[in-house]
Structure formats: C-alpha cells, structure tokens
Scaffold this motif. Structure first.
Motif: not given
Length: 397
Positions: A175-182
């Motif tokens: 979930x953090x990667x989906x939020x942080x990547x963009x």
C-alpha cells in the motif's frame, strides 16, 4: 645438383626429431628472425623452400631480405586481432590518432524517447525501491510510537520476528509503495524540470537571488502533495473507519458524493507547511553537496555509492533543519488534548522553546532520521541510476 635424402635424427632421445636436407641453403647472415609478436604475427615472414612466393616490397624492389607471404595470411592476422580485441571497445581520439581501449561489460540500457516519461519512470522506481528498503525501519518506528511490541528497537524487532517472521517487517508495504511511487515520480520530475529551467547556463548570471534548487525543491514538494494528497486522505479513512468502505475506489466515490470533492483536500494546508520547507531544504542540500563533491574531487561523474552518501547527508541536513516545524505542527494538532492552545506556528515554537528548551524542538529526531536519512539516500541513488539506464536513442545504449 645431386639428389639429397631427408634424414631424421633423434639427437637427444627425447622423442623430438630434427630434420635436415629439406632442399634449401642458408647462411646465418641471410637468416631473418621474425619480430616479436608471436607466431601468427610473423606468418608472412617464413623462409623459402615451402612453395611460397615472395611478396614484393616497394622499399626493397630486389626482394633481398624481403618477407614471404603465406596464402590467406591476411585472414590469419584478422583472426588473431579478433581474439586479441575480444570484449574490448576501441575509441579513436580525433586529431591525435590515439586509440583508447575500454573494458567491455554488461550494461543495461532501455530506450525511451520521451524525456518526461524517463524522469517519471525513474522517480517511480526510486520511490518504490527506497520505500521497500526502509519498510522494516518504518514498521519498527511505528511500533515504537504506539508502544505495542516493546520499548526499544531490539525488543520490537525480536517480537515481530517471533510472531510474524520476516514478512511482518514488510506488512503494509504494498500500500505504501502504491502511494509513494507516484508521489516520488511527480516530485523528482518537478524538481528536475524546474531546476533545469531556473539554473543559469555557463557564463550566465543567476535568474534568482536564491539557489534555483531551493525553489525547485519547494515546487516539487507542492506538486507531489497536491496530486497525491487525496490518496493519503483515502488511506487514512480506510485505516480509521474500518468496515465503512469496501475499498479504495468505493471510499473515493462515497466521499466525493456525500461530502464533496473539497473533502479530499481537508488538512492540505498543514501538510504543505510541513512539506515545503523539508523538500526545499532537502533538494537544495543535495544539489549543493553534489557541486562541492565535483569541485573537491574534480570529476563530473558521481558514482552510485557517492550519490547514496550525498543523498543521505542531504536527508540528515533537511530533517534536522525542519524538524522543529514538524514538532510544532504536531503540537498544534494535539494542542486541545494536551491543554495548550496555539495561535500559529510561531506561537507554538516560542511556547515549546519556553517550556522545554531547545531539546523540546528536537524530541523524536532520532527515530525520524532512522527512516528519512536512508530513504533519501536510496531514493536519490536509484533515481540517478535509472536515468543512466533509460536512454533516448540507440547511440547512448
């Protein structure tokens, strides 16, 4: 001329035979020894008597002492040169005729013509990798703040490993990667774009009275926050209001329909107050340290390890410089609960300084830096590495 027989002798009784009377005469003065360079380098300079015709030499028309050329000698030479230069790239320096040889190696290159897309992809990869790398630190930090698994880093780590194993350290990372990547993609893209336009070219005066990287960093923080803030709000709602929403899309639709689009940006101003100083200081420190490195070591290219260290140092500087603002913001958020009321950030800073001293402004800096410093270094290193992998055309590849 009389007939001569070929005689074979085993002079040394070692299994190697010497041959004589092959039908040619030679004196020590006439013998020409091949130049140093190995057997194949001298295949065109073999003696007479093997059905080999001499090669005319322009500088020696008589042919005395001239070399002899075997059939297909050129092919032999090319074969030897090919073996000698295997895996080596040659680069000729114009005007000097000097050939520099570079060691060959496997280098990954991906062709993407659009420069904006290259920056966005590089930023997204940097965000995903950096967030995953520090996910265990973030998990331990969260448990320390809540106090659910122990009072020290060692205790928390031991408890997580005992209960959940290694996967427990990365719980919630997707979930953090989906939020942080963009978010990181937009942030690094905005910084690179703005900094490129504001930075003066060689020999030109600066367009701004302050460093261009400072402005570019602030713009990067604002851009990423404005675009990805709704995702942060949705994540908070899903975490707190369990059972109300069926998923991310359902939460988005219900909030917009029932509370209006403006609700997606509730609490934006306090977030910007915290993001802008940190992002501006972080990118300015990073750009300044890179310039200092180039000036001290007198080299334009900066390696991955050096970028990691520079990025980590920039993260430490920005975290230390802006941490009092973070403390003041949190005090303002919980002011009513703690029995204190603050009018603004300046009032909060003055009140904390009066009651707790300078130490109060930096309370909790250690756990914060434990995550932010390595994350900043890994993020910058991955971003610069990805920019080298993603190239514009085949020539760069």
């Amino acid at each position: 001329m009389g007939r001569r027989d070929v005689q074979v002798f085993d002079d040394r009784s070692d299994g190697f035979f010497s041959v004589c009377n092959l039908g040619f005469q030679s004196s020590p003065q006439q013998v020409q020894y091949p130049h140093a360079g190995g057997l194949f380098a001298s295949v065109s300079q073999v003696g007479m008597g093997f059905g080999v015709s001499p090669t005319p030499d322009p500088q020696n028309p008589r042919g005395d002492g001239g070399g002899m050329k075997l059939p297909y000698a050129d092919l032999y030479m090319k074969y030897v040169e090919g073996i000698k230069n295997f895996g080596v790239k040659e680069e000729e320096v114009e005007g000097e005729g000097v050939v520099k040889k570079k060691k060959g190696g496997l280098k990954l290159k991906i062709k993407i013509a659009n420069p904006s897309l290259r920056r966005l992809i590089s930023g997204a990869v940097a965000g995903a990798v950096s967030r995953t790398a520090v996910a265990p630190l973030e998990t331990i930090r969260t448990h320390l703040m809540v106090g659910s698994s122990g009072n020290s880093t060692t205790e928390v780590f031991t408890d997580i490993m005992k209960v959940d194993g290694w996967t427990g350290l990365f719980r919630g990372n997707l979930v953090n990667v989906i939020r942080v990547a963009p978010s990181k993609a937009i942030e690094l893209f905005a910084y690179d774009t703005v900094n490129k336009h504001l930075s003066p070219k060689a020999g030109e005066q600066s367009k701004l009275p302050i460093p261009a990287s400072l402005v570019a960093g602030a713009c990067a923080g604002v851009s990423s926050t404005l675009i990805t803030y709704p995702l942060e709000l949705l994540k908070t709602r899903l975490t707190i209001q369990r059972g109300v929403y069926n998923g991310l899309l359902d939460a988005f639709v219900k909030i917009v329909r029932e509370e209006g689009p403006a609700e997606l940006y509730r609490g934006l101003v306090p977030s910007l107050i915290g993001v802008i100083p940190y992002a501006a200081t972080n990118y300015c420190a990073y750009d300044t340290l890179r310039k200092v490195y180039r000036k001290i070591f007198k080299q334009e290219k900066i390696g991955n390890i050096q970028t990691l260290l520079i990025g980590s140092a920039a993260g430490a500087i920005s975290s230390t410089a802006t941490f009092p603002l973070e403390v003041a913001r949190k005090h303002m958020q919980v002011g009513a609960v703690g029995g204190r009321q603050y009018n603004d950030v300046i009032h909060a800073l003055a009140s904390i300084l009066e009651h707790e001293g300078i130490a109060g402004l930096y309370r909790g800096l250690g756990p914060s830096c434990m995550k932010l410093v390595p994350a900043a270094g890994i993020s910058f290193m991955c971003y610069e590495a990805m920019k080298k992998i993603l190239v514009e055309d085949d020539e760069e590849a």
